[in-house]
Design a protein around this motif. Structure first.
Motif, mmCIF file in Angstrom:
data_model
loop_
_atom_site.group_PDB
_atom_site.id
_atom_site.type_symbol
_atom_site.label_atom_id
_atom_site.label_comp_id
_atom_site.label_asym_id
_atom_site.label_seq_id
_atom_site.Cartn_x
_atom_site.Cartn_y
_atom_site.Cartn_z
ATOM 1 N N GLN A 91 2.064 1.851 -3.491
ATOM 2 C CA GLN A 91 0.936 2.323 -4.305
ATOM 3 C C GLN A 91 0.681 3.801 -4.020
ATOM 4 O O GLN A 91 0.377 4.587 -4.934
ATOM 5 C CB GLN A 91 -0.322 1.501 -3.987
ATOM 6 N N GLN A 92 0.816 4.190 -2.759
ATOM 7 C CA GLN A 92 0.658 5.602 -2.354
ATOM 8 C C GLN A 92 1.716 6.472 -3.039
ATOM 9 O O GLN A 92 1.412 7.558 -3.540
ATOM 10 C CB GLN A 92 0.793 5.696 -0.839
ATOM 11 N N GLY B 217 0.787 -1.221 0.000
ATOM 12 C CA GLY B 217 0.000 0.000 0.000
ATOM 13 C C GLY B 217 0.824 1.279 0.000
ATOM 14 O O GLY B 217 0.443 2.272 -0.632
#
Length: 620
Positions: free
Chosen positions: A134-135, A131
């Protein structure tokens, strides 16, 4: 010692984590998880020092280390530099490994910097990145002027003898900065301990125009040996100065003769505070002499889209005069925040005179000329304040070089400015014993020059007077010899402490005469002559212990010898009491700071004697 300081800092950083971040609070006996937490905190350290991220959660959001992280442990997007940083870190769990173990090429190749910068959300095996990665990809995609941005890889690891061209290939074509153990100690650890880690290139100061005439700023150009300088003078809100020093502390006082915490020790602070606190009107602008700040570039704009407001932008600003004023304002600001009050309420409507000295054409000038000019300005502008000669000498080149060399080689902190390592002590990063007092250091230097009498009798004021200082501390390359002598002195003090609890021989006089009581600098001057560059740094403590003990064994005989010398009759003389008994009056207090001790030591402990001690001790 430096590695332990690093560990201390990492532990403090992980303890900044809110309780919900359980990974930072493993059980103390679970060493594997403790080291994992420290490894993550190491990334926090880099983000805090290099980008000024003081808030834990702000940093934690940028730490990507974990499964499926594409070999990237953290990142930072600098809008100011238009740079996107990819960070890979290899924290080592012992001093030996931290300083000697290299990162492998395979680990660098595992960084998917190219794919991630291209916006790919999965690795080559089709597994989605975590995550945090992805951020990162989303944030890059949302940069409007991304075409103006570049990428850089930061390796927090050791990597020797690799050409930059090959490193680019390994890192996906991006340039790399390597923070090996030496660079980490110098650029991450030392700045945190000294409170100089937060370096913002531009300072923004809001100006109130409501009570000012047509021109709120006066400017004047001055020709100097360096380059043309511009002087701007204007009144600025005290709240702006308070905010800046509260945030930047020693980072904005690098050319000031005083450190942030040293500014606390003055009755001037009370008068400044009283003027601010006790009055709702702006008498402060009348009473205070103002603040002088240096700048590489200065911009002033009254068209900021807000009525009666302007903004002053200062590049690489440094306060060189008026530190006492700035410090007191920052304390008012800080105490208001701690008490849950709005600091602006107290500082509202109160202004201070600010003089900004700007060095024009900074890139084309001679850097050494600039430093000399800064030093001259600093000394001149501080002549009227309660600044000692020791304070004024604090930014002399020789002291800066000594401080850096002693830290790099030995991990000790030479305190050229009083209180400059206060943050390190207060936060538990270092012990006070790791700090070398500047007055004591000059006395050690005198001992190395075979002047123990002056080392004992001179005051700090005398030693730091310009002519004396220049003759005592003229060669920074002798720092290893000086540190060896400091180790000698510390060894002597430790041996003396063994006698502290002996009521019948508190100073060890039975075996060693007055060496401990009055002659520590004299003893140091003799032992310092055993110094050789062949002695390894790690052997200093053992070598000085052997040498000190060997010289001490001769000290009682030395004192018996000098008591009989005719030229010492002023210190040692016979006296007949009322019962016609002849007694010897011994004035060792006067002797060890008198006119004969220096030559007596050189003659008694001649070079051959010291050479024999070296040979017998086998320390070379």
């Amino acid at each position: 010692m430096k590695y332990q300081t690093l560990v201390n800092i990492l532990d403090k950083l992980r303890f900044e984590a809110p309780e919900k971040y359980k990974r930072y609070y493993p059980k103390a006996d679970d060493l594997e998880k403790v080291n994992q937490a420290r490894a993550r905190a190491y990334i926090h350290l880099f983000l805090k020092v290099k980008f000024g991220l003081l808030d834990f959660e702000e940093r934690e959001r940028l730490v990507t280390d974990g499964s499926h992280d594409g070999g990237i442990d953290g990142y930072y997007i600098s809008t100011e530099e238009r740079l996107i940083y990819f960070i890979q870190s290899k924290f080592r769990t012992s001093a030996s490994n931290f300083e000697n173990k290299n990162i492998s090429f395979t680990e660098i190749l595992n960084m998917d910097t190219g794919d991630i910068s291209e916006g790919k959300t999965e690795n080559e095996e089709g597994i989605a990145y975590n995550g945090k990665i992805q951020q990162l990809i989303r944030e890059i995609s949302q940069i409007e002027d991304i075409g103006k941005y570049n990428y850089k890889v930061i390796l927090l690891a050791n990597l020797d003898n690799v050409k930059s061209s090959k490193l680019r290939t390994l890192s996906g074509g991006f340039p790399c900065d390597i923070y090996n153990f030496e660079k980490s100690y110098k650029e991450l650890i030392f700045p945190v301990v000294s409170g100089t880690f937060y370096n913002q290139s531009e300072l923004y100061i809001d100006i109130n125009l409501s009570n000012k005439g047509a021109s709120s700023k006066v400017s004047y150009k001055v020709d100097t040996e360096f380059k043309e300088c511009n002087i701007s003078v204007l009144f600025v809100p005290t709240s702006e100065i308070a905010r800046i020093l509260h945030k930047y502390k020693n980072s904005i006082l690098k050319y000031n003769p005083r450190s942030y915490l040293d500014l606390a020790s003055s009755t001037v602070n009370r008068a400044i505070r009283d003027t601010i606190i006790s009055k709702s009107t702006n008498e402060f602008a009348l009473f205070n002499n103002g603040i002088t700040i240096l700048s590489d570039e200065t911009h002033y704009n009254e068209n900021v889209g807000i009525k009666d407001k302007a903004q002053l932008t200062v590049t690489n600003g440094q306060i060189i005069n008026g530190g006492q004023t700035a410090y007191t304002l920052s304390l008012i600001y800080e105490s208001s925040i701690k008490e849950g009050r709005d600091p602006l309420a107290i500082l509202q409507g109160k202004e201070v005179l600010l003089k900004v000295i700007t060095f024009d054409d900074i890139k084309d000038g001679d850097p050494q000329k600039k430093l000399e000019l800064i030093e001259a300005i600093s000394k001149a502008t501080n002549q009227q304040t309660a600044v000692t000669d020791a304070d004024r000498r604090s930014n002399d080149k020789v002291q800066i070089q000594l401080q850096e060399s002693i830290f790099i080689d030995f991990g000790y902190y030479y305190e050229r400015k009083r209180g400059e390592f206060g943050d390190g002590i207060r936060n538990g990063y270092i012990d006070r014993s790791a700090i070398i007092n500047r007055d004591h250091f000059l006395r050690i230097c005198l001992s190395c020059d075979q002047k123990p009498a002056q080392a004992r009798r001179n005051s700090e004021k005398q030693n730091f007077q310009q002519t004396n200082f220049d003759s005592i501390l003229k060669d920074a390359s002798r720092y290893r010899e000086y540190f060896y002598a400091i180790t000698c002195y510390n060894t002597i003090s430790q041996l003396q402490s063994d006698f502290d609890k002996k009521s019948n021989d508190q100073f060890g006089e039975i075996n060693y005469g007055t060496a401990f009581r009055y002659g520590k600098y004299a003893l140091t001057s003799v032992v310092a002559r055993t110094f050789s560059n062949k002695i390894k740094t790690d052997d200093y403590k053992e070598s000085t212990l052997i040498a000190v003990k060997a010289i001490l064994d001769n000290w009682l005989a030395f004192e018996k010898h000098i008591e009989s010398l005719q030229h010492n009759s002023a210190y040692f003389r016979e006296r007949v009491d009322d019962d016609d008994n002849v007694k010897l009056v011994l004035n060792y207090v006067g002797y060890y700071k008198g006119r004969t001790i220096n030559n007596d030591l050189m003659e008694y402990f001649e070079e051959s004697t010291v050479a024999n001690i070296l040979y017998n001790c086998n320390i070379h």
